[in-house]
Design a protein around this motif. Structure first.
Motif, PDB file in Angstrom:
ATOM      1  N   MET A 184      -1.386  41.538 -22.080  1.00  0.00           N
ATOM      2  CA  MET A 184      -1.852  42.414 -23.134  1.00  0.00           C
ATOM      3  C   MET A 184      -2.985  41.693 -23.859  1.00  0.00           C
ATOM      4  SD  MET A 184       0.153  43.953 -26.437  1.00  0.00           S
ATOM      5  CE  MET A 184       1.439  44.609 -25.421  1.00  0.00           C
ATOM      6  N   PHE A 185      -4.035  42.422 -24.124  1.00  0.00           N
ATOM      7  CA  PHE A 185      -5.149  41.848 -24.865  1.00  0.00           C
ATOM      8  C   PHE A 185      -4.882  41.969 -26.355  1.00  0.00           C
ATOM      9  CE2 PHE A 185      -6.931  42.753 -20.744  1.00  0.00           C
ATOM     10  CZ  PHE A 185      -7.646  41.604 -20.488  1.00  0.00           C
ATOM     11  N   GLY A 186      -5.052  40.878 -27.072  1.00  0.00           N
ATOM     12  CA  GLY A 186      -4.768  40.853 -28.500  1.00  0.00           C
ATOM     13  C   GLY A 186      -3.328  40.465 -28.747  1.00  0.00           C
ATOM     14  N   ASP A 187      -2.941  40.513 -30.030  1.00  0.00           N
ATOM     15  CA  ASP A 187      -1.596  40.044 -30.389  1.00  0.00           C
ATOM     16  C   ASP A 187      -0.515  41.109 -30.250  1.00  0.00           C
ATOM     17  OD1 ASP A 187      -1.967  41.706 -32.590  1.00  0.00           O
ATOM     18  OD2 ASP A 187      -2.150  40.054 -34.028  1.00  0.00           O
ATOM     19  N   GLY A 188      -0.899  42.359 -29.991  1.00  0.00           N
ATOM     20  CA  GLY A 188       0.087  43.419 -29.795  1.00  0.00           C
ATOM     21  C   GLY A 188       0.731  43.917 -31.074  1.00  0.00           C
ATOM     22  N   ASN A 189       0.184  43.525 -32.216  1.00  0.00           N
ATOM     23  CA  ASN A 189       0.767  43.945 -33.484  1.00  0.00           C
ATOM     24  C   ASN A 189       0.138  45.213 -34.054  1.00  0.00           C
ATOM     25  OD1 ASN A 189       2.755  41.936 -33.695  1.00  0.00           O
ATOM     26  ND2 ASN A 189       1.215  40.464 -34.359  1.00  0.00           N
ATOM     27  N   VAL A 190      -0.772  45.835 -33.316  1.00  0.00           N
ATOM     28  CA  VAL A 190      -1.317  47.120 -33.750  1.00  0.00           C
ATOM     29  C   VAL A 190      -0.206  48.156 -33.676  1.00  0.00           C
ATOM     30  CG1 VAL A 190      -3.691  46.599 -33.082  1.00  0.00           C
ATOM     31  CG2 VAL A 190      -2.165  47.685 -31.437  1.00  0.00           C
TER      32      VAL A 190
ATOM     33  N   LYS B 148       9.122  57.342 -36.715  1.00  0.00           N
ATOM     34  CA  LYS B 148       8.659  55.983 -36.968  1.00  0.00           C
ATOM     35  C   LYS B 148       7.479  55.626 -36.076  1.00  0.00           C
ATOM     36  CE  LYS B 148      11.436  52.611 -36.995  1.00  0.00           C
ATOM     37  NZ  LYS B 148      12.406  51.605 -36.555  1.00  0.00           N
ATOM     38  N   TYR B 149       6.692  54.666 -36.547  1.00  0.00           N
ATOM     39  CA  TYR B 149       5.673  54.073 -35.684  1.00  0.00           C
ATOM     40  C   TYR B 149       6.118  52.662 -35.321  1.00  0.00           C
ATOM     41  CZ  TYR B 149       4.028  52.239 -40.187  1.00  0.00           C
ATOM     42  OH  TYR B 149       3.945  51.638 -41.415  1.00  0.00           O
ATOM     43  N   TYR B 150       5.530  52.125 -34.259  1.00  0.00           N
ATOM     44  CA  TYR B 150       5.970  50.858 -33.690  1.00  0.00           C
ATOM     45  C   TYR B 150       4.767  49.993 -33.355  1.00  0.00           C
ATOM     46  CZ  TYR B 150      10.174  53.607 -32.994  1.00  0.00           C
ATOM     47  OH  TYR B 150      11.258  54.413 -33.192  1.00  0.00           O
ATOM     48  N   SER B 151       4.998  48.686 -33.314  1.00  0.00           N
ATOM     49  CA  SER B 151       3.935  47.801 -32.831  1.00  0.00           C
ATOM     50  C   SER B 151       3.784  48.039 -31.330  1.00  0.00           C
ATOM     51  CB  SER B 151       4.273  46.332 -33.103  1.00  0.00           C
ATOM     52  OG  SER B 151       5.268  45.874 -32.208  1.00  0.00           O
ATOM     53  N   LEU B 152       2.630  47.733 -30.811  1.00  0.00           N
ATOM     54  CA  LEU B 152       2.399  47.888 -29.375  1.00  0.00           C
ATOM     55  C   LEU B 152       3.378  47.016 -28.595  1.00  0.00           C
ATOM     56  CD1 LEU B 152       0.784  49.162 -27.124  1.00  0.00           C
ATOM     57  CD2 LEU B 152      -0.964  47.406 -27.443  1.00  0.00           C
ATOM     58  N   ASN B 153       3.647  45.809 -29.096  1.00  0.00           N
ATOM     59  CA  ASN B 153       4.641  44.935 -28.446  1.00  0.00           C
ATOM     60  C   ASN B 153       5.994  45.629 -28.346  1.00  0.00           C
ATOM     61  OD1 ASN B 153       3.044  42.580 -28.057  1.00  0.00           O
ATOM     62  ND2 ASN B 153       3.272  42.083 -30.216  1.00  0.00           N
ATOM     63  N   ASP B 154       6.458  46.208 -29.456  1.00  0.00           N
ATOM     64  CA  ASP B 154       7.762  46.873 -29.469  1.00  0.00           C
ATOM     65  C   ASP B 154       7.777  48.102 -28.570  1.00  0.00           C
ATOM     66  OD1 ASP B 154       8.722  44.966 -31.230  1.00  0.00           O
ATOM     67  OD2 ASP B 154       8.444  46.223 -33.008  1.00  0.00           O
TER      68      ASP B 154
ATOM     69  N   LEU C  71      -3.454  37.903 -24.060  1.00  0.00           N
ATOM     70  CA  LEU C  71      -4.761  37.333 -23.753  1.00  0.00           C
ATOM     71  C   LEU C  71      -5.702  37.639 -24.910  1.00  0.00           C
ATOM     72  CD1 LEU C  71      -4.946  38.630 -20.076  1.00  0.00           C
ATOM     73  CD2 LEU C  71      -4.328  36.323 -20.825  1.00  0.00           C
ATOM     74  N   PRO C  72      -6.731  36.822 -25.113  1.00  0.00           N
ATOM     75  CA  PRO C  72      -7.647  37.084 -26.229  1.00  0.00           C
ATOM     76  C   PRO C  72      -8.407  38.397 -26.033  1.00  0.00           C
ATOM     77  CG  PRO C  72      -8.350  35.149 -24.971  1.00  0.00           C
ATOM     78  CD  PRO C  72      -7.062  35.615 -24.382  1.00  0.00           C
ATOM     79  N   PHE C  73      -8.607  39.098 -27.137  1.00  0.00           N
ATOM     80  CA  PHE C  73      -9.272  40.394 -27.088  1.00  0.00           C
ATOM     81  C   PHE C  73     -10.787  40.274 -26.923  1.00  0.00           C
ATOM     82  CE2 PHE C  73     -11.468  43.907 -29.186  1.00  0.00           C
ATOM     83  CZ  PHE C  73     -10.968  44.970 -28.460  1.00  0.00           C
ATOM     84  N   ALA C  74     -11.409  39.302 -27.564  1.00  0.00           N
ATOM     85  CA  ALA C  74     -12.877  39.201 -27.603  1.00  0.00           C
ATOM     86  C   ALA C  74     -13.534  39.224 -26.217  1.00  0.00           C
ATOM     87  CB  ALA C  74     -13.296  37.966 -28.393  1.00  0.00           C
ATOM     88  N   PRO C  75     -13.056  38.459 -25.227  1.00  0.00           N
ATOM     89  CA  PRO C  75     -13.708  38.518 -23.911  1.00  0.00           C
ATOM     90  C   PRO C  75     -13.642  39.910 -23.277  1.00  0.00           C
ATOM     91  CG  PRO C  75     -12.313  36.576 -24.056  1.00  0.00           C
ATOM     92  CD  PRO C  75     -12.040  37.415 -25.274  1.00  0.00           C
ATOM     93  N   LEU C  76     -12.562  40.636 -23.512  1.00  0.00           N
ATOM     94  CA  LEU C  76     -12.456  41.999 -22.986  1.00  0.00           C
ATOM     95  C   LEU C  76     -13.503  42.894 -23.632  1.00  0.00           C
ATOM     96  CD1 LEU C  76     -10.945  44.136 -21.283  1.00  0.00           C
ATOM     97  CD2 LEU C  76      -9.464  44.488 -23.275  1.00  0.00           C
TER      98      LEU C  76
ATOM     99  N   ARG D 280     -12.545  52.453 -25.040  1.00  0.00           N
ATOM    100  CA  ARG D 280     -11.277  52.362 -24.310  1.00  0.00           C
ATOM    101  C   ARG D 280     -10.547  51.062 -24.642  1.00  0.00           C
ATOM    102  NH1 ARG D 280     -11.615  53.764 -18.299  1.00  0.00           N
ATOM    103  NH2 ARG D 280     -11.354  55.837 -19.138  1.00  0.00           N
ATOM    104  N   VAL D 281     -11.252  49.955 -24.724  1.00  0.00           N
ATOM    105  CA  VAL D 281     -10.570  48.686 -24.985  1.00  0.00           C
ATOM    106  C   VAL D 281     -10.132  48.568 -26.445  1.00  0.00           C
ATOM    107  CG1 VAL D 281     -11.730  47.512 -23.082  1.00  0.00           C
ATOM    108  CG2 VAL D 281     -12.641  47.284 -25.385  1.00  0.00           C
ATOM    109  N   ASP D 282     -10.720  49.357 -27.316  1.00  0.00           N
ATOM    110  CA  ASP D 282     -10.284  49.357 -28.715  1.00  0.00           C
ATOM    111  C   ASP D 282      -8.834  49.808 -28.849  1.00  0.00           C
ATOM    112  OD1 ASP D 282     -12.365  48.233 -30.072  1.00  0.00           O
ATOM    113  OD2 ASP D 282     -13.285  50.117 -30.679  1.00  0.00           O
TER     114      ASP D 282
END
Length: 139
Positions: free
Chosen positions: A1-7, A41-47, A65-70, A95-97
């Motif tokens: 997963m790109f980024g921390d998945g907390n969105v 309810k809403y959920y984090s992407l990880n959850d 994985l880090p988001f910036a290179p994507l 799309r990557v957003d």
């Protein structure tokens, strides 16, 4: 997963959407109004990813994985495809957003004015969805 998945993501099970349509159609308040409809309810992407795996009996291990290179790769791909207006790039910034934009909604207006109540929760909705995908031979 790109980024921390907390969105955050706010799922919507189809039966909850159908219920909202029926409530809006039956209500005089709903005429000409716009409502945000989602599950309770809403959920984090990880959850959410973990819950989807659980609904299919899969123990999901998320590698971040880090988001910036994507994002940079998406930008470069868009620029490379610019001379070809009839061809869509396989990856682009919008799309990557998906990995970094929060999508949590306030459904209070629908609850208050229409009496909307999400009757099907995440676990039940994912289980039913997984079952349907399996019956269709998709997964």
């Amino acid at each position: 997963m790109f980024g921390d998945g907390n969105v955050t993501y706010h799922p919507l099970y189809i039966q909850n959407l159908v219920d909202a349509f029926e409530l809006a159609a039956a209500s005089e308040k709903g005429s000409g109004e716009a409502y945000l409809i989602a599950d309770e309810k809403y959920y984090s992407l990880n959850d959410l990813v973990t819950a989807i795996g659980q609904s299919m009996g899969i123990d999901v291990k998320i590698q971040h994985l880090p988001f910036a290179p994507l994002w940079v790769a998406a930008f470069i791909t868009e620029m490379l495809y610019k001379p070809f207006p009839n061809v869509d790039p396989p990856i682009f910034r919008r799309r990557v957003d998906w990995f970094r934009q929060n999508r949590a909604f306030n459904i209070e207006k629908a609850k208050k004015e229409l009496g909307y109540q999400a009757k099907v929760g995440l676990e039940e909705g994912l289980a039913e969805t997984a079952k349907w995908y399996q019956e269709q031979g998709i997964v």
